[in-house]
Design a protein around this motif. Sequence first.
Motif, mmCIF file in Angstrom:
data_model
loop_
_atom_site.group_PDB
_atom_site.id
_atom_site.type_symbol
_atom_site.label_atom_id
_atom_site.label_comp_id
_atom_site.label_asym_id
_atom_site.label_seq_id
_atom_site.Cartn_x
_atom_site.Cartn_y
_atom_site.Cartn_z
ATOM 1 N N HIS A 306 -20.737 -22.045 7.739
ATOM 2 C CA HIS A 306 -21.512 -22.724 8.771
ATOM 3 C C HIS A 306 -20.993 -22.318 10.151
ATOM 4 O O HIS A 306 -19.857 -21.861 10.312
ATOM 5 C CB HIS A 306 -21.417 -24.239 8.605
ATOM 6 N N PHE A 307 -21.841 -22.523 11.176
ATOM 7 C CA PHE A 307 -21.429 -22.212 12.542
ATOM 8 C C PHE A 307 -20.669 -23.388 13.162
ATOM 9 O O PHE A 307 -19.627 -23.199 13.785
ATOM 10 C CB PHE A 307 -22.667 -21.866 13.365
ATOM 11 N N LYS A 308 -21.192 -24.597 13.018
ATOM 12 C CA LYS A 308 -20.540 -25.804 13.514
ATOM 13 C C LYS A 308 -20.735 -26.919 12.488
ATOM 14 O O LYS A 308 -21.706 -26.924 11.725
ATOM 15 C CB LYS A 308 -21.115 -26.243 14.865
ATOM 16 N N VAL A 309 -19.805 -27.858 12.477
ATOM 17 C CA VAL A 309 -19.889 -29.009 11.584
ATOM 18 C C VAL A 309 -19.754 -30.283 12.418
ATOM 19 O O VAL A 309 -18.947 -30.345 13.358
ATOM 20 C CB VAL A 309 -18.805 -28.934 10.479
ATOM 21 N N ILE A 310 -20.562 -31.289 12.080
ATOM 22 C CA ILE A 310 -20.546 -32.588 12.764
ATOM 23 C C ILE A 310 -20.318 -33.662 11.710
ATOM 24 O O ILE A 310 -21.038 -33.719 10.711
ATOM 25 C CB ILE A 310 -21.865 -32.853 13.516
ATOM 26 N N LYS A 311 -19.336 -34.525 11.947
ATOM 27 C CA LYS A 311 -19.017 -35.598 11.009
ATOM 28 C C LYS A 311 -19.625 -36.904 11.509
ATOM 29 O O LYS A 311 -19.526 -37.229 12.690
ATOM 30 C CB LYS A 311 -17.508 -35.761 10.857
#
Length: 656
Positions: A306-311
């Motif tokens: 993935h390019f970015k991850v958001i929790k």
Amino acid sequence: MSQDNPTNAEQPVKPAESESKEEQSSDDGKGKNSEKKARVFDLTEMLELSKKTIEERGLPKPEEVNDSPSTSSGFGTFSKPEKASSDNKQAESGVSSGMEDDEDDMMVMLPPGFKPDQSVFADSSKSAEDDDDSDFDEYEGDGIPTVALIPSSMEANLSHGSKPVSALRFEPAGVRFASGGLDYMAKVFDFQKMDMSMNCDKEVMPAESHIVNDVAFSGNGDTLAVATGGAQLRLLDRKGKQWTETVRGDQYLVDLSNTKGHTAAVNAVRFHPLVKGEFLSCSDDGTLRIWRLEDYKEITKCINKHFKVIKTKTANGKRAMPQTCCYSNDGKLIAAGCDDGSIQVWKHGNFYVNTSYLVRTAHRGPITCICFSPDSKLILSRGLDDSLKLWSLSNAKKPLQEKFNLENGFKGTDCGFSPRGELVFTGTSSPNSQIPGQLLFFNTENFDLVYKIDFPGVSCTRIDWHPKLNQILVGLSDGSIKILYDEKMSVRGVIGCVKRPIKRSRREEVIKEEMVLSPLALEMFQPRREDDEEKEKYLRMKDNQLRPAFRKPADVPIDGPSANGRVKDSGSTLHSYLAKQIGTQRNKEFLEDSDVRASILRHAEDAAKNPMWIDKAYKKNQPVPIFQDKTTEDEEEEGDDEEKTTEPVFKKPRTK
């Protein structure tokens, strides 16, 4: 000015002189335009001639025209000339003089006593603008109502399958739309190829035994992303073939940012409205992940990371599972609706640690859908607590508008705005088939019900309103799809499909031709093998039938004494017959000979002199065979003696 002016009298003569000179020059053989001069016009003389013409015809002079009543036009002021007596007679017969002035040169003379029908003439008091707005005269006082903006006058019915529609989305250009269902199938409908039968163009099963939760088209429509019950996103091309997928994350890692992909079912997927090749997905593993198509690797045939991850987290800091996600229309915000009823919004950028907008208690149950208004200043949310709420990004404490008692029994029930934002829409669904599903339209300002459409016996699960086509897609729980449109306000899309005739099947009209075989396909050129395990060979015919297997070809005639392990048969001559009989007799004698030892020793002398099967290297060291001296007759006699004794060998007395 007087006409006795000598300058004015000489000037008109000049053109004549110039013309005579031109004729002379042409007669002399020179060029026609060699001595030609520009003509000179005297405006003063032309004005005097016009005055004389006015006096002779009795028309009013220009000075009198300014004082008389006149009619104005865009080019100046003109007076109405007096009509002749013939015109007055026609005016008395019922034809107005004004019409005669305009149509005098356009129409033939009417017969005497003709009276035109006055009902067919337009009322001059009514302008053309009033005719254009005649359809909205009834709304003149309050303006055009918002209900007139809903394209619901016509309806087209399509079928996805026998199970509820769980995903439905238009292509941004409006050429196609895709649908997914609980039957694990994803279908693509192309308006350019679809006719009155309303059949789909492509049908695929992206992930076996996994339902389709959501679908999304890229900005140019080249890629279709499919979110299923599996942890991987499938990306399909225009032909409906999967060309890549996202990597599956490691489910045993505690920190989700260290995993390269999702580890649980993917609930929603959306493409960025402005950035090409970027898309967003949310999963039950408690993360939103941003992907890029440029990270595709040819070796692994997938997007490796993935390019970015958001929790997403709850108020207690635990993991919250996002059920839906979306981009704002300007692409600057990312929003997610979680299972704890919270709305979380981040700014699109490099860091996604803190939220820019957060409502912890937006709904009392999981959120099924969330979307931004066309101006990206409002957020509309739909929850499983049977409510629909409108929020402002400037106020996170209280919703601007809210509506309750909207039955919702499906986890993916959609909601959204009209193309200009005047209306909001949502659907109702219930597990009870006796309660009809509804498609509801509310006013954005006060949430008053403007219009509703009932679907008896089924629930309304998925909705999508395309702004360019001005058509509405509605997915129902019985697997059917309805397209709402208006013939006047809607453009393209399904309008061309409902009028397109069904293509006739031409299978019966095809003339069957004889099958033409190439020379190498004939039986005599087929490979020959002795074993019976050769695979059967078939030739496909044009009608998709299988040709029966080839028979084993005949053996090729033998050239020489033998070929391919076969001995050449004897011919029909006497010599060949005698040779065959002599060889058969010798073999018979050899087989019938009971003394095998004597038969072998018969060739012992020749084998010693000319060893055929022993290499010369072993000739000197070859051991000398020693054979038994006893004959077969002695052995047989001894055997006969033993057979004559009745007592066993072990009971015989010992001989001293």
